[in-house]
Scaffold this motif. Structure first.
Motif, short mmCIF file in Angstrom:
data_model
loop_
_atom_site.label_atom_id
_atom_site.label_comp_id
_atom_site.label_asym_id
_atom_site.label_seq_id
_atom_site.Cartn_x
_atom_site.Cartn_y
_atom_site.Cartn_z
N PRO A 70 -8.20 3.45 -2.88
CA PRO A 70 -9.46 4.27 -2.35
C PRO A 70 -9.29 5.64 -2.29
N VAL A 71 -7.95 5.87 -1.46
CA VAL A 71 -7.73 7.41 -0.98
C VAL A 71 -6.14 7.32 -1.08
N PRO A 72 -5.52 8.52 -1.16
CA PRO A 72 -4.11 8.75 -1.37
C PRO A 72 -3.23 8.20 -0.10
N GLY A 73 -2.17 7.58 0.02
CA GLY A 73 -1.48 7.16 0.96
C GLY A 73 -0.08 6.46 0.57
N VAL A 74 0.44 5.76 1.58
CA VAL A 74 1.72 4.91 1.21
C VAL A 74 1.72 3.48 1.64
N VAL A 75 2.04 2.59 0.72
CA VAL A 75 1.86 1.26 1.09
C VAL A 75 2.89 0.84 2.37
N THR A 76 2.43 0.43 3.20
CA THR A 76 3.13 -0.22 4.31
C THR A 76 3.44 -1.67 4.52
N ALA A 77 2.49 -2.36 3.75
CA ALA A 77 2.62 -3.87 3.81
C ALA A 77 1.73 -4.23 2.69
N VAL A 78 2.11 -5.56 2.22
CA VAL A 78 1.43 -6.13 1.06
C VAL A 78 1.15 -7.68 1.70
N ASN A 79 -0.04 -8.17 1.17
CA ASN A 79 -0.20 -9.63 1.61
C ASN A 79 0.46 -10.73 0.91
N GLU A 80 1.66 -11.06 1.48
CA GLU A 80 2.29 -12.02 0.78
C GLU A 80 1.65 -13.27 0.68
N ALA A 81 0.82 -13.83 1.52
CA ALA A 81 0.14 -14.88 1.18
C ALA A 81 -0.43 -15.03 -0.27
N LEU A 82 -0.81 -14.17 -0.61
CA LEU A 82 -1.49 -14.03 -1.98
C LEU A 82 -0.65 -14.49 -3.18
N GLY A 83 0.76 -14.53 -2.92
CA GLY A 83 1.53 -15.10 -3.76
C GLY A 83 1.43 -16.58 -4.10
N GLN A 84 1.08 -17.31 -3.01
CA GLN A 84 0.95 -18.72 -3.47
C GLN A 84 -0.47 -19.00 -3.35
N THR A 85 -1.33 -18.07 -2.80
CA THR A 85 -2.62 -18.58 -2.52
C THR A 85 -3.64 -17.56 -3.04
#
Lengths: 128, 363
Positions: A70-85
């Motif tokens: 939505p706006v410029p930035g740097v990724v600091t974390a991803v939602n790992e739970a989405l890998g399985q669910t």
């Protein structure tokens, strides 16, 4: 339906700001349009994002859709739970189905996004 | 856009409508996964009225159908149905289709929605030398498919046709929910089930009665989304993806519909040549061994070389795997062969698997 503290994009992403960081996900409208979501491709932590750059891909049985920053930035974390669910995006799109956390470059960029009220009006426009 | 006679009912039931080859059709109602699972475990109802119907009549009807198709229509008794193809002289596909035998002088052909005009032009263009009349009845017919293990139990109280006595790939005339039509024990899902045809101008009652009767048993209305995932799990061909006018019947692994002993037919010399020389490529099934979903046209690599594009690919809701079909060089078609699917620029491992991916347990 659409939390007041979030901001929204025309491509149906939401962003929830807390301090310098923000969570990003897709809206309930988006998950409904996509149908049963079974796979989410997440970005690498540390990735720099320009505005409207793809941060990942959401796949339902029938379709493949990019999710944009939505706006410029740097990724600091991803939602790992989405890998399985990945279906958390269907079940709780505005909560447990968050996709990434980003460190926002400049908070002024948020001013161009829609409020919940604007977004709901925007959706009404799409449905007619 | 064309509408089937059930269009209002789909909208009323919350169907999400899309354009499909000029038709306004439901892609899903409750979601591809629940719809897919309903058909695999209970029952589902599909509006397939967009399919095309062509009636062939005349003294030479059998000889004519035999000339246009590779399968042996002479083996059909009245009341039987056969899966076959309309073939070019190159033994590639004009379309795949079902042939219903009414009698040796009357055959009813059911073809794909996307191909109706092309098919009818092909059919009508090959009548020279045959005493036959061909009529495109596609606009007159509505068609529903009732599929799943509970299909017979749901349909039985609504028809005068003896369903228990109807074997797979047979059909009979009769009434369904009071409307005259024909019912065949056929489908495109890999499950037991029926297809119901009627020329009644107001067939809505058939849909609503089947829904009301089946709903307490778990029947759901099914859209085109689950129709595609169901057929792919069962390795049923989709024209345009798995079979085209560039793929031969042998390459498509459909040798079982080729009956060389029946006499001459369009494409036969090419089939004989391919049999003698061996195939260079063949349609094979694969499943993803790494995360990702293969989609049509994604590049496919074997031994470090791009060798093909995915023909069909999806997430298979019942098997809970990403599966697909691809034309592979013949040396890569053995079960267990490792291939790579290029997904958005990144290669993900997949392996050739036995097909069909899903086969229902026989009673």
């Amino acid at each position: 339906m659409y939390p007041n503290e979030f901001r929204y994009t025309k491509d149906h992403e939401w962003i929830k700001v807390g301090g310098d960081e923000a969570q990003v996900g897709i809206t309930d409208f988006a998950q409904h349009q996509l149908g049963d979501i079974i796979y989410v491709e997440l970005p690498a932590v540390g990735k720099e994002l320009a505005a409207r750059q793809s941060i990942g891909v959401v796949e339902s049985v029938k379709s493949v859709s990019d999710v944009y920053a939505p706006v410029p930035g740097v990724v600091t974390a991803v939602n790992e739970a989405l890998g399985q669910t990945a279906d958390l995006l269907n079940k709780d799109p505005h909560g447990q189905g968050w996709i990434v956390r980003i460190k926002i470059k400049d908070k002024k960029d948020l001013e161009g996004l829609m409020t919940a009220g604007d977004y709901e009006k925007y959706l009404e426009g799409l449905e007619h | 856009m064309k509408k089937t006679r059930f269009n209002d009912l789909h909208r009323k039931m919350g169907g999400k409508m899309i354009e499909f080859f000029g038709w306004d059709m439901p892609v899903e109602y409750s979601g591809v996964i629940p719809e897919h699972m309903a058909v695999r475990t209970k029952a589902g109802l599909f509006d397939v009225s967009h399919m095309g119907e062509v009636l062939v009549t005349g003294k030479d009807a059998l000889r004519y159908v035999q000339w246009l198709t590779p399968n042996d229509a002479a083996k059909l008794a009245p009341g039987q149905v056969q899966y076959t193809a309309l073939m070019t002289p190159e033994s590639t596909f004009v379309d795949d289709m079902l042939v219903y035998c009414v009698g040796p002088e009357e055959y009813f052909l059911v073809v794909n929605a996307a191909n109706v005009d092309k098919d009818f032009a092909w059919i009508a263009g090959h009548t020279q030398g045959f005493a036959v009349k061909v009529v495109n009845q596609s606009d007159d017919y509505s068609q529903l498919a009732l599929q799943g293990s509970l299909a017979e139990a749901i349909l039985r109280p609504l028809t005068d046709i003896d369903l228990a006595g109807m074997k797979s790939f047979h059909w009979a005339k009769g009434r369904v929910a009071g409307k005259a039509g024909l019912v065949s024990r056929t489908g495109y899902t890999g499950e037991d089930g029926f297809e119901i045809y009627t020329t009644d101008p107001d067939p809505g009652i058939i849909w609503t009665t089947l829904i009301e009767t089946g709903k307490p048993l778990g029947l759901l209305p099914i859209g085109l989304g689950a129709r595609d995932t169901l057929r792919l799990e069962s390795k049923l061909m989709l024209y345009g993806n798995d079979i085209t006018d560039k793929t031969t019947v042998l390459e498509a692994d459909l040798k079982w519909i080729v009956k060389l002993e029946k006499g001459d037919f369009l494409g036969k010399p090419v089939i004989e040549k391919q049999l003698a020389e061996g195939l260079k490529r063949k349609l094979a099934g694969f499943e993803m061994a790494e995360p990702g979903i293969a989609r049509p046209h994604y590049p496919v690599h074997y031994n470090g070389q791009k060798v093909a594009e995915v023909a069909s690919g999806t997430f298979a809701p019942f098997l809970k795997k990403a599966i697909g079909l691809v034309y592979l060089p013949i040396e890569a078609t053995a079960v267990g062969t490792e291939i790579e699917i290029e997904i958005r620029g990144k290669k993900a491992k997949a392996k050739v698997t036995p097909t069909p991916f899903y086969k229902r347990a026989k009673k």
